[in-house]
Design a protein around this motif. Structure first.
Motif, short mmCIF file in Angstrom:
data_model
loop_
_atom_site.label_atom_id
_atom_site.label_comp_id
_atom_site.label_asym_id
_atom_site.label_seq_id
_atom_site.Cartn_x
_atom_site.Cartn_y
_atom_site.Cartn_z
N HIS A 44 4.94 45.77 48.54
CA HIS A 44 3.60 46.04 48.01
C HIS A 44 2.54 45.50 48.97
N LYS A 45 2.87 44.35 49.56
CA LYS A 45 1.90 43.65 50.41
C LYS A 45 1.52 44.52 51.62
N ILE A 46 2.55 45.06 52.28
CA ILE A 46 2.26 45.87 53.48
C ILE A 46 1.44 47.11 53.09
N HIS A 47 1.82 47.73 51.98
CA HIS A 47 1.09 48.95 51.57
C HIS A 47 -0.35 48.63 51.19
N ALA A 48 -0.54 47.44 50.60
CA ALA A 48 -1.91 47.07 50.22
C ALA A 48 -2.72 46.68 51.45
N ASP A 49 -2.09 45.91 52.34
CA ASP A 49 -2.84 45.40 53.51
C ASP A 49 -3.06 46.47 54.56
N ASP A 130 -6.54 44.13 33.45
CA ASP A 130 -6.21 44.29 34.85
C ASP A 130 -4.68 44.29 34.98
N CYS A 131 -4.16 45.00 35.97
CA CYS A 131 -2.70 45.10 36.14
C CYS A 131 -2.07 43.70 36.21
N ARG A 132 -2.79 42.76 36.85
CA ARG A 132 -2.25 41.42 37.08
C ARG A 132 -2.00 40.67 35.77
N GLN A 133 -2.76 41.01 34.75
CA GLN A 133 -2.62 40.24 33.51
C GLN A 133 -1.22 40.35 32.94
N CYS A 134 -0.55 41.45 33.17
CA CYS A 134 0.82 41.57 32.69
C CYS A 134 1.83 41.49 33.83
N HIS A 135 1.44 42.03 34.97
CA HIS A 135 2.42 42.13 36.06
C HIS A 135 2.28 41.02 37.08
N GLY A 136 1.35 40.10 36.88
CA GLY A 136 1.19 38.97 37.80
C GLY A 136 0.87 39.45 39.20
N ALA A 137 1.45 38.74 40.16
CA ALA A 137 1.15 39.06 41.56
C ALA A 137 2.15 40.05 42.14
N GLN A 138 2.75 40.88 41.30
CA GLN A 138 3.74 41.84 41.76
C GLN A 138 3.15 42.73 42.85
N GLY A 139 1.86 43.02 42.72
CA GLY A 139 1.22 43.90 43.70
C GLY A 139 1.07 43.28 45.07
N GLU A 140 1.32 41.97 45.19
CA GLU A 140 1.20 41.31 46.51
C GLU A 140 2.56 40.89 47.04
N SER A 141 3.61 41.30 46.36
CA SER A 141 4.95 40.85 46.77
C SER A 141 5.39 41.57 48.04
N ASP A 142 6.23 40.87 48.79
CA ASP A 142 6.70 41.45 50.04
C ASP A 142 8.03 42.18 49.86
N THR A 143 8.74 41.83 48.80
CA THR A 143 10.02 42.51 48.54
C THR A 143 10.10 42.83 47.05
N LEU A 144 10.98 43.74 46.74
CA LEU A 144 11.25 44.03 45.33
C LEU A 144 12.48 43.23 44.93
N GLY A 145 12.31 42.37 43.97
CA GLY A 145 13.46 41.58 43.54
C GLY A 145 14.48 42.45 42.83
N PRO A 146 15.69 41.95 42.65
CA PRO A 146 16.68 42.72 41.92
C PRO A 146 16.28 42.85 40.46
N VAL A 147 16.75 43.89 39.83
CA VAL A 147 16.50 44.10 38.40
C VAL A 147 17.57 43.34 37.64
N ARG A 148 17.14 42.56 36.67
CA ARG A 148 18.11 41.81 35.87
C ARG A 148 18.46 42.63 34.63
N VAL A 149 19.70 43.02 34.54
CA VAL A 149 20.15 43.85 33.41
C VAL A 149 21.06 43.01 32.53
N GLU A 150 20.73 42.95 31.26
CA GLU A 150 21.58 42.18 30.33
C GLU A 150 22.96 42.81 30.30
N ARG A 151 23.99 41.98 30.49
CA ARG A 151 25.34 42.52 30.59
C ARG A 151 25.80 43.14 29.28
N ILE A 152 25.38 42.61 28.18
CA ILE A 152 25.87 43.13 26.89
C ILE A 152 25.04 44.33 26.42
#
Lengths: 185, 588
Positions: A44-49, A130-152
């Motif tokens: 997100h960071k590169i695309h924003a900057d 604002d997007c940040r109020q729910c998504h935090g600083a996701q728009g400034e992240s440099d990588t996409l973290g893995p998605v955590r999927v509940e095993r059950i």
């Protein structure tokens, strides 16, 4: 030795208690989720900057007010028909998706049960959030973290996104509808 | 000293106590509770782009415009089209859930011969052979629920090639003949039992005009329309025959009873006024009101297609009967149809989306697509003052083995044309006439047909959701008032039929499997075959509450379950789906 023998039962009980607490608070939250990586590295960071992109450039609302969600490949292909940089990730992305015109199978960070109704349009246009109020600083992240999927259950549960308690808190603070049927239909 | 069993139990107890202080049990409880939501086989709504598509409702003759909200290719909600000339943006409760009908349990899925699956080719061959074997006195009939469609033209062409054939329609399919009702300019409606506020004509059109209408309901029962009318005139069953004459006398200034005088006063104060509900007496009253051929009254239109009333077909004359059943209509009483068949070896073919109704009695069942499953057409709605035509494009994918009724008849006639081609011919004819205007659903705008470049453009526009409206006739005066009599009035009781059968609320024959729990719950308490009588009437006929009985009327016999209700007038049988008629009842 005598003291251990005298308190043997209490010590073993305490050992079991501590072991369970450690497992329950440290190991379980990790084991509960399967970590699924995103198919493409995205900054997100590169695309924003560098590209000057704003959230709504890709995550837009349609004309009828519904949320378009994750952009389709067309949006990416517009700029990345050819490599714009020299990174191996970008080359892999173009070879795997852009050239064969294959949609990217993004993993959803916040897949909701079917009985949960959430409208981005209401929250953006009526509540003026604002997007940040729910998504935090996701728009400034440099990588996409893995998605955590509940095993059950198979639902995703990412700390990057809100949970029901956070929704309730915000609705309570703003005096918005907070009954079950406001979101669960 | 080693690790004993007691030590193990103590350690386990400590662990168990510790686990209760962690998120483990609560998280596992939550995760397993929602686990079943994602099991394989659990239906999940499709995901996809949200789009708006347009079509026309085919569930009744009203032809309302439909705006469908689709996720991907699947419609998830239906709504009216604002500004639509017939529906004015309104859909009835059945129309709102029309996309659920395809999932009803009772639908026909494959061709059947005497209840057993059969290939469509074999069914065609058998029906063709039956038609070829007809004797000189035997006729072939097609029962057309909505004459005036392009499909009706296919039926008429096919029947014209047979030695003896009849294109027939249910008695109530053309209630006002070649006339429409100029509701927009009418100021008063005198209704003799017509369900004006309960599904009459196009509900949206009626509601849009309700505010400037005085509605007088003359009816024995306190129906939903009676309860919402400006004036309810309760009459004895059969009084609908004498009351119009009394009102006509009062309108002429002659002596009449107080009710008729009051009604006449309201009609005179709110002109133009019309009388509806059927019978020669009502037609004569319209002549007194001068409501035929004038603005605010009955106006003739161009496209009327005459079909023979099924009740007028001679008994015992039909050898092969093809019955087309409309998706949203209640079936005709089987006894009425059986009387029309030859006594020996008749062949009945049901072209129907349903397995009940006439399909229960048919030798061959040819499954028809359900509403929204195939391209279809909506002809001029009943009561419209101008001819109209719209297409009903498919929004759902039809299962295999379905055949459009018109396609089946085309194949019987060895005609290579397809139903869409017939529809295209109809559209081309409209474009060639260059009359009227096209109302487009998406933008709510009208455009003259002469301004449309080609028949192809008109077809394309209609596929996207549009209705063509003819120009009104220029000189409507001089029309015959008797042809807009509407359905005939009831005969009076006879020794053979000592009671009067009156219509009760009709629960929908086929409803949405999802909405049936929510919509008109009170309508579900009485089944479609319940006959409600006053306890005294019941006892006079040796009936008990809840017993099984048979109701007989000139149109046929109906097995029913008797319900005693002191609110029903003595001497009356209230039954869903029936018109006014004399009747008898006896214990089964």
């Amino acid at each position: 030795m005598t003291a251990f023998h005298n308190h043997r039962g209490q010590i073993l009980f305490l050992a079991g208690l501590l072991a369970a607490l450690a497992a329950g608070w440290c190991a379980f939250p990790v084991l509960r989720f399967e970590r699924v990586p995103q198919p493409v590295e995205f900054s997100h960071k590169i695309h924003a900057d560098k590209a000057g992109a704003k959230c709504e450039d890709c995550h837009s609302l349609r004309e009828d007010g519904t949320f378009a969600g994750i952009p389709a490949l067309d949006k990416c292909s517009g700029c990345h028909a050819q490599p714009m940089g020299t990174s191996a990730q970008e080359k892999r992305f173009i070879d795997a998706y852009v050239t064969p015109n294959r949609e990217i199978p993004w993993q959803a960070y916040a897949r909701q049960p079917e009985n949960v109704y959430f409208s981005h349009a209401y929250h953006l246009k009526l509540a003026h959030l604002d997007c940040r109020q729910c998504h935090g600083a996701q728009g400034e992240s440099d990588t996409l973290g893995p998605v955590r999927v509940e095993r059950i259950s198979g639902y995703s549960g990412s700390p990057h996104f809100q949970n029901m308690e956070a929704c309730e808190d915000c609705h309570r603070q703003r005096g918005a509808a907070n009954s079950c049927l406001a979101c669960h239909k | 000293m080693g690790f004993t069993r007691r030590d193990l139990l103590t350690f386990t107890g400590g662990s168990a106590a510790g686990l209760l202080l962690t998120p483990v049990p609560w998280s596992l409880l939550r995760d397993t509770a929602v686990l079943s939501e994602n099991w394989p086989g659990v239906p999940q709504p499709s995901h996809g782009e949200i789009r708006t598509r347009y079509t026309t409702c085919m569930l009744c003759p009203a032809g309302c415009g439909v705006r469908a909200r689709c996720v991907g290719d699947r419609p998830v909600s239906l709504a009216g089209v604002p500004g639509h000339p017939a529906s004015r943006g309104v859909l009835c409760p059945t129309g709102l859930v029309g996309h659920h009908l395809a999932f009803c349990r009772d639908r026909a899925a494959e061709p059947l011969a005497n209840g057993k699956p059969v290939a469509i080719e074999r069914a065609l061959a058998a029906v063709s052979a039956a038609i070829a074997a007809c004797g000189p006195r035997d006729s072939v009939a097609i029962l057309d629920p909505r004459p005036g469609r392009a499909a009706s033209l296919v039926y008429r062409r096919f029947l014209a090639g047979l030695p003896k054939a009849v294109h027939c329609a249910p008695s109530d399919s053309q209630p006002y003949g070649p006339f429409g009702i100029d509701l927009e300019n009418t100021r008063a409606i005198l209704s003799f039992g017509a369900p004006v506020l309960d599904g009459w004509l196009s509900p949206g059109r009626v509601l849009a005009n309700r505010s400037h209408l005085q509605l007088i309901q003359v009816e024995p029962a306190y129906s939903r329309t009676a309860s919402l009318a400006d004036l309810w005139v309760p009459v004895l069953p059969g009084g609908q025959e004498t009351f119009p004459a009394a009102v006509a006398r009062a309108l002429k200034g002659e002596d009449a009873d107080a009710s008729a005088t009051e009604v006449a006063r309201i009609l005179l104060r709110n002109k133009p006024a019309i009388a509806i509900g059927g019978g020669a007496a009502v037609a004569k009253l319209n002549a007194v009101l001068a409501s035929v051929g004038r603005p605010g009254g009955f106006l003739p239109r161009r496209d009327f297609t005459l079909a023979t009333d099924i009740a007028a077909v001679p008994d015992g004359s039909i050898r092969v009967l093809l019955i087309e059943e409309a998706a949203g209509a209640n079936p005709l009483p089987w006894d009425l149809l059986r009387r029309k068949l030859v006594p020996q070896n008749p062949v009945v073919v049901a072209l129907t989306p349903w397995l009940d109704g006439c399909a229960q009695h048919a030798d061959y069942v040819i499954p028809a697509p359900m509403y929204l499953e195939s391209l279809d057409e909506a002809p001029t709605p009943a009561g419209s003052t101008v001819a109209s035509f719209s297409l009903s494009p498919a929004l759902l994918t039809a299962p295999p083995k379905l055949t459009q009724p018109a396609e089946f008849v085309l194949r019987l006639a060895h005609d290579s044309a397809t139903y869409p081609e017939i529809l295209k011919q109809r559209v081309a004819a409209i474009e060639k006439d260059r009359r009227g205007a096209l109302f487009t659903y998406a933008d709510g705008k009208s455009k003259r047909v002469r301004d449309i470049a080609s028949a192809g453009d008109l077809w394309k526009a209609m596929l996207g959701g549009a209705v063509w409206l003819d120009d009104p006739l220029l000189s409507p005066r001089g029309a015959d008032p008797l042809v807009c009599a509407g359905p005939p009035g009831p005969a009076l009781p006879t020794p053979q039929y000592p009671l009067i059968l009156i219509p009760a609320d009709t629960p929908p024959q086929h409803g949405s499997p999802l909405m049936s729990k929510l919509y008109r719950e009170s309508g579900l308490r009485r089944s479609a075959n319940a006959a409600t009588v006053h306890p005294e009437t019941g006892r006079d006929h040796a009936l008990t509450d809840g017993c099984r009985a048979v109701v007989k009327s000139p149109t046929g016999a109906f097995p029913v379950q008797v319900i005693f209700d002191p609110a029903v007038m003595p001497g009356v049988i209230e039954m869903a789906g029936q018109g006014l008629s004399p009747a008898s009842i006896r214990r089964a």
